[in-house]
Design a protein around this motif. Structure first.
Motif, mmCIF file in Angstrom:
data_model
loop_
_atom_site.group_PDB
_atom_site.id
_atom_site.type_symbol
_atom_site.label_atom_id
_atom_site.label_comp_id
_atom_site.label_asym_id
_atom_site.label_seq_id
_atom_site.Cartn_x
_atom_site.Cartn_y
_atom_site.Cartn_z
ATOM 1 N N ILE A 12 0.847 -1.180 0.000
ATOM 2 C CA ILE A 12 0.000 0.000 0.000
ATOM 3 C C ILE A 12 0.894 1.245 0.000
ATOM 4 O O ILE A 12 2.084 1.176 0.307
ATOM 5 N N THR A 13 0.301 2.378 -0.351
ATOM 6 C CA THR A 13 0.956 3.669 -0.157
ATOM 7 C C THR A 13 0.249 4.356 1.005
ATOM 8 O O THR A 13 -0.870 4.848 0.845
ATOM 9 N N PRO A 14 0.854 4.377 2.189
ATOM 10 C CA PRO A 14 0.193 5.021 3.334
ATOM 11 C C PRO A 14 0.121 6.531 3.137
ATOM 12 O O PRO A 14 1.071 7.157 2.647
ATOM 13 N N PHE A 15 -1.002 7.112 3.528
ATOM 14 C CA PHE A 15 -1.179 8.556 3.429
ATOM 15 C C PHE A 15 -1.465 9.163 4.799
ATOM 16 O O PHE A 15 -2.091 8.528 5.651
ATOM 17 N N LYS A 16 -1.023 10.401 4.972
ATOM 18 C CA LYS A 16 -1.387 11.184 6.146
ATOM 19 C C LYS A 16 -2.801 11.741 5.945
ATOM 20 O O LYS A 16 -3.409 11.574 4.887
ATOM 21 N N ILE A 21 2.118 11.485 1.288
ATOM 22 C CA ILE A 21 2.639 10.145 1.600
ATOM 23 C C ILE A 21 3.214 10.120 3.011
ATOM 24 O O ILE A 21 3.972 11.004 3.411
ATOM 25 N N ASP A 22 2.842 9.095 3.755
ATOM 26 C CA ASP A 22 3.324 8.910 5.125
ATOM 27 C C ASP A 22 4.531 7.966 5.093
ATOM 28 O O ASP A 22 4.387 6.744 5.133
ATOM 29 N N PHE A 23 5.712 8.544 4.989
ATOM 30 C CA PHE A 23 6.921 7.736 4.846
ATOM 31 C C PHE A 23 7.287 7.000 6.139
ATOM 32 O O PHE A 23 7.888 5.918 6.081
ATOM 33 N N ASP A 24 6.921 7.542 7.283
ATOM 34 C CA ASP A 24 7.167 6.829 8.546
ATOM 35 C C ASP A 24 6.357 5.542 8.595
ATOM 36 O O ASP A 24 6.860 4.483 9.000
ATOM 37 N N ALA A 25 5.100 5.627 8.190
ATOM 38 C CA ALA A 25 4.250 4.428 8.166
ATOM 39 C C ALA A 25 4.761 3.424 7.135
ATOM 40 O O ALA A 25 4.737 2.216 7.370
ATOM 41 N N LEU A 26 5.248 3.926 6.011
ATOM 42 C CA LEU A 26 5.788 3.038 4.987
ATOM 43 C C LEU A 26 7.012 2.298 5.512
ATOM 44 O O LEU A 26 7.195 1.100 5.245
ATOM 45 N N THR A 27 7.839 2.974 6.289
ATOM 46 C CA THR A 27 8.988 2.316 6.915
ATOM 47 C C THR A 27 8.528 1.195 7.836
ATOM 48 O O THR A 27 9.071 0.074 7.805
ATOM 49 N N ARG A 28 7.520 1.470 8.669
ATOM 50 C CA ARG A 28 6.996 0.438 9.577
ATOM 51 C C ARG A 28 6.473 -0.766 8.796
ATOM 52 O O ARG A 28 6.713 -1.913 9.183
ATOM 53 N N GLY A 210 -1.275 -10.469 2.510
ATOM 54 C CA GLY A 210 0.024 -10.893 3.011
ATOM 55 C C GLY A 210 0.790 -9.807 3.744
ATOM 56 O O GLY A 210 1.553 -10.101 4.668
ATOM 57 N N GLN A 211 0.597 -8.536 3.356
ATOM 58 C CA GLN A 211 1.337 -7.473 4.045
ATOM 59 C C GLN A 211 0.754 -7.173 5.415
ATOM 60 O O GLN A 211 1.445 -6.614 6.272
ATOM 61 N N LYS A 260 -4.393 -0.204 9.754
ATOM 62 C CA LYS A 260 -4.781 0.745 10.799
ATOM 63 C C LYS A 260 -4.958 0.034 12.133
ATOM 64 O O LYS A 260 -4.438 0.478 13.170
ATOM 65 N N HIS A 261 -5.679 -1.085 12.137
ATOM 66 C CA HIS A 261 -5.936 -1.802 13.385
ATOM 67 C C HIS A 261 -4.674 -2.470 13.937
ATOM 68 O O HIS A 261 -4.585 -2.727 15.140
ATOM 69 N N LEU A 262 -3.694 -2.711 13.071
ATOM 70 C CA LEU A 262 -2.418 -3.267 13.522
ATOM 71 C C LEU A 262 -1.462 -2.176 14.004
ATOM 72 O O LEU A 262 -0.370 -2.480 14.485
ATOM 73 N N GLY A 263 -1.849 -0.914 13.853
ATOM 74 C CA GLY A 263 -1.011 0.190 14.297
ATOM 75 C C GLY A 263 0.136 0.516 13.365
ATOM 76 O O GLY A 263 1.115 1.169 13.764
ATOM 77 N N ILE A 264 0.026 0.104 12.094
ATOM 78 C CA ILE A 264 1.095 0.347 11.129
ATOM 79 C C ILE A 264 0.912 1.676 10.424
ATOM 80 O O ILE A 264 1.867 2.439 10.219
ATOM 81 N N SER A 265 -0.322 1.964 10.024
ATOM 82 C CA SER A 265 -0.585 3.166 9.237
ATOM 83 C C SER A 265 -2.037 3.587 9.408
ATOM 84 O O SER A 265 -2.845 2.859 9.991
ATOM 85 N N ASN A 266 -2.374 4.758 8.871
ATOM 86 C CA ASN A 266 -3.764 5.188 8.826
ATOM 87 C C ASN A 266 -4.480 4.519 7.658
ATOM 88 O O ASN A 266 -3.849 3.825 6.846
#
Length: 294
Positions: A12-16, A21-28, A210-211, A260-266
């Protein structure tokens, strides 16, 4: 080609909240998948909302993922569409130094003939300096690439090494497996059919769920590749409910709700997509809890 046996994930491409783009979430997300056994990462596929990511953002995503991955896993980059000339231009203008293969979707909307599909992918193969994975997803493109066309391409171009088949058609999978060259990979693009495809001789999957559940899903595929059907289906049955849920409304809204529910990204998506409804969010949360995830 062994790089692409097992489980790849279409990131996915996480967004704020402002849809940057939410690069911190992408790192996680990347670290979570690497730590939990995923074999390779796919950048800028359908699940990455590639049609609403700008060319400048795509370049940023490639550079960032290459940096964070740091050579740990093979990387596949999505470059495809229904304008053959522009695809060739993008291939020529993209730095592919750290990319291991292209994933090129079958032309959408235009609805070319089988000969048109062949000529399109011939042009892609001749332009690409790296291996090419074909991507057949008729539910999105409105045109099925028939097994005979896929196999013709596989036989004619050495750098066309695989197809991500996502027609949700068991017979078509089996026909591809029956007629493919020995060194050509059939990769499932259907999470719900992936295990059966692997047990029939497929190379693995490029997965969406899978992700979110990389350990469980990649273990299932590895068991399938080892022929351990009983153990693999135990995992498959446990994952069935949430696999169906993430596609109930649209992709990637479902998998973004999981993350989101796993706390990875919005769970923000770009229009015309909208986030998963509250009802589906609650169903996903319960399914994750049932799997021991919080």
């Amino acid at each position: 080609m062994n790089q692409f046996i097992g489980t790849g994930v279409a990131l996915i491409t996480p967004f704020k909240e402002d849809l940057s783009i939410d690069f911190d979430a992408l790192t996680r997300l990347i670290e979570y998948n690497i730590e939990n056994g995923i074999e390779y990462l796919v950048i800028s596929g359908t699940t990455g909302e590639s049609v609403t990511v700008t060319p400048a953002e795509k370049k940023q995503l490639i550079e960032f993922i290459v940096k964070i991955n740091n050579g740990r896993l093979p990387l596949v980059l999505g470059i495809g569409g229904n304008n053959t000339t522009s695809i060739i231009e993008e291939i020529n203008q993209t730095d592919l130094t750290s990319i291991d293969a292209l994933l090129s979707v079958s032309p959408y909307y235009s609805k070319p003939t089988q000969e048109g599909l062949y000529q399109h992918f011939k042009a892609v193969a001749e332009a690409s300096p790296i291996p090419v994975i074909l991507y057949n997803v008729p539910g999105r493109t409105s045109k099925n690439m028939e097994p005979s066309t896929t196999i013709r391409l596989a036989n004619d171009f050495e750098n066309i090494i695989a197809v991500k088949e996502a027609g949700n058609n068991v017979h078509q999978y089996l026909e591809l497996l029956r007629t493919k060259p020995d060194d050509f990979l059939i990769i499932s693009g259907d999470d719900d059919l992936a295990l059966g495809v692997v047990l029939a001789g497929g190379a693995g999957v490029i997965s969406v769920i899978g992700q979110g559940l990389p350990k469980e899903f990649s273990n299932m595929i590895r068991l399938g590749l080892a022929g351990k059907a009983k153990e693999a289906y135990k995992l498959h049955f446990a994952l069935m409910p949430i696999t169906a849920m993430i596609f109930a409304e649209n992709n990637p809204a479902g998998i973004k709700a999981v993350c989101k529910h796993l706390g990875i990204s919005n769970d923000h998506v770009r229009m015309p997509l909208v986030p998963a409804t509250e009802k589906l969010q609650n169903q996903i949360k319960k399914a994750l809890n049932d799997l021991g995830k919080s």
